[in-house]
Design a protein around this motif. Structure first.
Motif, PDB file in Angstrom:
ATOM      1  N   VAL A 199      46.457  83.279  46.851  1.00 47.50           N
ATOM      2  CA  VAL A 199      45.949  84.479  47.184  1.00 47.50           C
ATOM      3  C   VAL A 199      44.493  84.321  48.030  1.00 47.50           C
ATOM      4  N   GLY A 200      44.190  85.392  48.774  1.00 50.53           N
ATOM      5  CA  GLY A 200      43.031  85.187  49.718  1.00 50.53           C
ATOM      6  C   GLY A 200      41.810  85.385  48.558  1.00 50.53           C
ATOM      7  N   GLY A 201      40.594  85.004  49.260  1.00 48.13           N
ATOM      8  CA  GLY A 201      39.428  84.947  48.553  1.00 48.13           C
ATOM      9  C   GLY A 201      38.969  83.650  47.710  1.00 48.13           C
ATOM     10  N   MET A 202      39.930  82.694  47.888  1.00 44.67           N
ATOM     11  CA  MET A 202      39.924  81.397  47.049  1.00 44.67           C
ATOM     12  C   MET A 202      39.787  80.346  47.952  1.00 44.67           C
ATOM     13  N   ALA A 203      39.400  79.343  47.622  1.00 44.21           N
ATOM     14  CA  ALA A 203      39.502  78.067  48.368  1.00 44.21           C
ATOM     15  C   ALA A 203      40.723  77.690  48.848  1.00 44.21           C
ATOM     16  N   ALA A 204      41.073  77.652  50.078  1.00 45.19           N
ATOM     17  CA  ALA A 204      42.518  77.443  50.755  1.00 45.19           C
ATOM     18  C   ALA A 204      42.718  75.906  50.228  1.00 45.19           C
ATOM     19  N   VAL A 205      41.702  74.928  50.311  1.00 48.10           N
ATOM     20  CA  VAL A 205      42.053  73.541  50.001  1.00 48.10           C
ATOM     21  C   VAL A 205      42.442  73.287  48.578  1.00 48.10           C
ATOM     22  N   LYS A 206      42.099  74.224  47.684  1.00 46.03           N
ATOM     23  CA  LYS A 206      42.230  74.157  46.166  1.00 46.03           C
ATOM     24  C   LYS A 206      43.879  74.611  46.178  1.00 46.03           C
ATOM     25  N   GLN A 207      44.060  75.601  46.816  1.00 49.09           N
ATOM     26  CA  GLN A 207      45.480  76.285  46.597  1.00 49.09           C
ATOM     27  C   GLN A 207      46.496  75.161  47.074  1.00 49.09           C
ATOM     28  N   GLU A 208      46.147  74.434  48.448  1.00 46.70           N
ATOM     29  CA  GLU A 208      46.995  73.504  48.985  1.00 46.70           C
ATOM     30  C   GLU A 208      47.108  72.385  47.998  1.00 46.70           C
ATOM     31  N   ARG A 209      46.176  72.045  47.229  1.00 51.02           N
ATOM     32  CA  ARG A 209      46.300  70.900  46.063  1.00 51.02           C
ATOM     33  C   ARG A 209      47.346  71.294  45.048  1.00 51.02           C
ATOM     34  N   ILE A 210      47.241  72.509  44.907  1.00 52.38           N
ATOM     35  CA  ILE A 210      48.234  73.237  43.854  1.00 52.38           C
ATOM     36  C   ILE A 210      49.603  72.920  44.079  1.00 52.38           C
ATOM     37  N   LEU A 211      49.828  73.321  45.537  1.00 53.88           N
ATOM     38  CA  LEU A 211      51.105  73.310  46.134  1.00 53.88           C
ATOM     39  C   LEU A 211      51.705  72.025  46.185  1.00 53.88           C
ATOM     40  N   SER A 212      50.809  71.055  46.225  1.00 52.67           N
ATOM     41  CA  SER A 212      51.149  69.717  46.478  1.00 52.67           C
ATOM     42  C   SER A 212      51.858  69.175  45.214  1.00 52.67           C
ATOM     43  N   HIS A 213      51.547  69.970  43.993  1.00 49.99           N
ATOM     44  CA  HIS A 213      52.199  69.527  42.612  1.00 49.99           C
ATOM     45  C   HIS A 213      53.730  70.089  42.681  1.00 49.99           C
ATOM     46  N   GLY A 214      54.125  70.748  43.565  1.00 50.81           N
ATOM     47  CA  GLY A 214      55.231  71.241  43.633  1.00 50.81           C
ATOM     48  C   GLY A 214      55.882  72.384  42.601  1.00 50.81           C
ATOM     49  N   PRO A 215      55.120  73.606  42.709  1.00 58.62           N
ATOM     50  CA  PRO A 215      55.547  74.561  41.593  1.00 58.62           C
ATOM     51  C   PRO A 215      56.824  75.330  42.210  1.00 58.62           C
ATOM     52  N   GLU A 216      57.537  75.624  40.997  1.00 61.86           N
ATOM     53  CA  GLU A 216      58.889  75.919  41.387  1.00 61.86           C
ATOM     54  C   GLU A 216      58.728  77.563  41.693  1.00 61.86           C
ATOM     55  N   ILE A 217      57.800  78.270  41.150  1.00 55.03           N
ATOM     56  CA  ILE A 217      57.785  79.551  41.528  1.00 55.03           C
ATOM     57  C   ILE A 217      56.135  79.874  42.370  1.00 55.03           C
ATOM     58  N   VAL A 218      56.417  80.444  43.285  1.00 57.72           N
ATOM     59  CA  VAL A 218      54.967  80.958  44.127  1.00 57.72           C
ATOM     60  C   VAL A 218      54.891  82.441  43.802  1.00 57.72           C
ATOM     61  N   ILE A 219      53.568  82.803  43.742  1.00 59.91           N
ATOM     62  CA  ILE A 219      53.262  84.308  43.657  1.00 59.91           C
ATOM     63  C   ILE A 219      52.177  84.478  44.552  1.00 59.91           C
ATOM     64  N   ALA A 220      52.292  85.214  45.690  1.00 60.19           N
ATOM     65  CA  ALA A 220      51.374  85.247  46.601  1.00 60.19           C
ATOM     66  C   ALA A 220      51.253  86.814  47.189  1.00 60.19           C
TER      67      ALA A 220
END
Length: 650
Positions: A199-220
């Motif tokens: 979601v917006g309003g939070m650090a994009a770098v942190k969210q990219e790091r979360i995505l690097s772990h490969g979540p099967e479900i993304v809510i956005a």
């Protein structure tokens, strides 16, 4: 014996609840997590949506009132589908114990796995050594496999995703996205499915790091998601091959001209074959058709050949189906036509724009309970938050301009306070499941019927009762009329009963609070002006005398303003400690000898409104009777006058 009997009853109840979920195709691991959360049986929308989604793997278009359990209606089929896909894709590896377990690609091998591998390797090597002479006789040699050779022209520096992205869930607001993530995480407690929220309003770098772990479900939310897709995030590059797509509470966003990012995402998702994709669209207003805006209505009247027309519910659904490339959908509509829940009590307060603050303060002081106030603009939220903060109501603002951390913090504070007051724009209108909200107040009439339905849906959730109050001024009458027309209301909303005599004390307090607000604003402006001059002089290396900062007249005005502010604060502080509502006050009689305290009335707003609704027919009869009596009296007087005139003429 009694304890044993109770234990048997609990076990039987749990077994029945498990069977209720299992009959709909819900896996045991998910049903277990649901039972731990207290979900003993599925809701109506879940009962109708789960079998076709899980057993028939059909796309689902669902319309149901707010608070009816739509999140699990699409969440459970997604979790079930991902578990099935992982099983089919062979992500189960054997262990030394003979049991099967799942291992991710980057998970290190355990000692037992290494032993199994070495044992298999030894067996293979010994077998190969035995067969080697035979292979050589047949002219067959050995080949060494090299997997790290670089070939010019075939190298690609772009990082490849190591884990699949199975599901994408799109929501209109950040808070709803976070809430859905919490619900699905609890439902997937006994699985290893990874879920991430973007979601917006939070650090994009942190969210990219979360995505690097490969979540099967993304809510956005659409904005931040498209930003990361546009930047080439490797995990999100798979969205055109996702197996599950959810559009939650975003039926209005799918219309032309709303949220360009969402349309761009849908185009990217549809760029590949959608036959393997399962799509869910859920909203409380999915089949609700709003009136044409005024400017389009005028344009249609001017041009008789205009193609502008109001959509029917069927046409609206067909547009959604075409846009999302849905095939063979299951359409489920459990709305009652009005769009609101059966256990919701609706009413209104008609007043002038200046008096809205009085009625709102009256309601808050007279009726305890968690209250959510909706405004149409951020400016209105800020003004009310300031005003009611001066009146010691401890308001919590919520709007799009606030930092995301502060928004979440205010929501947590609101949920923790049984008598909390949240003043918000429509960012809090869709999907938020805040327990035990008793009152929803529309400080301004919503511009669309969808907004009214979603706002009102924050109360009367999960079979609980709630009340929604619409505050209407004369200039908002046309919005109110359109709202009633769209929701098929043939009668006006009943009027919420207000004791006018008690508004005198309310007006005095609110008026003083308004004066304090104005005086504080004047002081802030003076301080800002002075600090700006000092800062400018410092930047230009100028030395200015105190006389150049403060003129005698300005000093006197500032001092006078501060004195007035101090006096008004002291006056309001005394008033807030004074009598307001009598203890156990009924409102029918006001005895001046009663000593009044600031304690709120013990009667709930919903009970008072229900009583007023029940008394409405009798009131109408009384009014009709009194009118007929007056007519009869007037007729008799008229006949007497005519008779007297005749006698005079004679």
């Amino acid at each position: 014996m009694k304890i044993k009997h109770e234990a048997e009853m609990v076990t039987e109840s749990a077994r029945n609840a498990d069977e209720a979920w299992s009959a709909l195709g819900v896996p045991t691991v998910i049903a277990k997590a649901l039972l731990e959360q207290g979900f003993r049986e599925p809701t109506t929308i879940q009962t109708l949506a789960l079998p076709p989604a899980i057993l028939g793997r059909r796309d689902v278009l669902g319309a149901a009132e707010t608070g009816s359990g739509k999140t699990l209606a699409f969440g459970i089929p997604i979790l079930h589908g991902i578990l099935e896909l992982k099983r089919r894709e062979g992500k189960l590896v054997s262990s030394a114990s003979g049991k099967f377990r799942e291992r991710s690609l980057d998970e290190p091998e355990s000692s037992s796995d290494e032993a199994d591998r070495e044992q298999m390797s030894d067996r293979g090597s010994s077998g190969l050594r035995e067969k080697l002479p035979d292979l050589r006789k047949r002219g067959i040699g050995l080949v060494k496999v090299i997997d790290n050779v670089s070939i010019e022209g075939f190298d690609d520096d772009t990082p490849k995703p190591t884990k699949p992205l199975y599901a994408l869930i799109l929501t209109p607001t950040r808070e709803l996205a976070i809430q859905i993530k919490d619900h699905l995480t609890k439902a997937a407690k006994y699985t290893d499915i990874k879920i991430a929220v973007i979601v917006g309003g939070m650090a994009a770098v942190k969210q990219e790091r979360i995505l690097s772990h490969g979540p099967e479900i993304v809510i956005a939310t659409p904005g931040r998601l498209w930003e990361l897709i546009d930047e080439g995030n490797p995990h999100l590059s798979q969205i055109n091959s996702i197996r599950f797509l959810v559009i939650d509470e975003t039926d209005r966003m799918l219309e032309k001209g709303h949220f360009q990012e969402l349309h761009s995402i849908i185009e990217r998702v549809n760029s590949k074959d959608s036959s393997k994709r399962q799509t869910f669209v859920f909203s409380a207003t999915l089949t609700l058709v709003h009136e044409l805006p005024d400017y389009l209505q005028r344009k249609k009247i001017r041009n008789s050949r205009s193609k502008i027309y109001k959509l029917t519910p069927g046409q609206k659904l067909q547009k959604v189906i075409e846009m999302l490339q849905i095939k063979n959908p299951k359409v489920i509509d459990v709305t009652k036509g009005t769009g609101t829940a059966d256990n919701l009590t609706e009413c209104r307060i008609a007043c002038t724009i200046d008096h809205k603050d009085y009625y709102l303060y009256y309601f808050l002081k007279r009726h305890t309970g968690r209250t959510l106030v909706f405004c149409n603009s951020i400016g209105c939220v800020k003004r009310l938050a300031t005003l009611f903060g001066i009146l010691n109501c401890e308001p919590l603002p919520l709007h799009a301009s606030m930092p995301q951390r502060q928004r979440l913090k205010n929501l947590e504070r609101f949920q923790a306070n049984n008598n909390g007051l949240l003043i918000a724009t429509d960012v809090a209108a869709r999907g938020l499941d805040i327990p035990s909200i008793e009152h929803v107040i529309h400080y301004q009439v919503p511009r669309t019927s969808e907004a009214y339905v979603h706002r009102s849906g924050r109360t009367a959730r999960a079979q609980k009762e709630g009340i929604t109050v619409l505050m209407m001024e004369p200039s908002e009458k046309h919005h109110y009329s359109n709202l009633c027309k769209t929701l098929n209301r043939t009668e006006d909303l009943p009027t919420f009963p207000v004791i006018d005599r008690l508004l005198i004390a309310v007006k005095e307090r609110v008026n003083i609070a308004r004066e304090i607000d104005k005086l504080e604003l004047t002081c802030r402006r003076d301080n800002t002006k002075k600090s700006w001059l000092q800062k400018a002089a410092k930047e230009m290396d100028l030395l200015l005398d105190d006389d150049e900062f403060d003129h005698p007249m300005e000093e006197m005005e500032t001092a006078d303003t501060k004195r007035q502010l101090k006096a008004r604060r002291h006056q309001l502080e005394k008033l807030l400690k004074k009598p307001f509502f009598p203890k156990n006050f009924s409102g029918k009689y006001l005895d001046s000898s009663l000593q009044i305290s600031l304690e709120q009335n013990s009667h709930k707003a919903i009970d008072i409104m229900k009583q007023a609704i029940e008394e409405r027919p009798s009131l109408k009869k009384k009014v009709t009777t009194s009118v007929s009596k007056r007519k009869n009296i007037a007729t008799r007087k008229g006949l007497r006058m005519v008779k007297k005139r005749r006698e005079i003429n004679l």
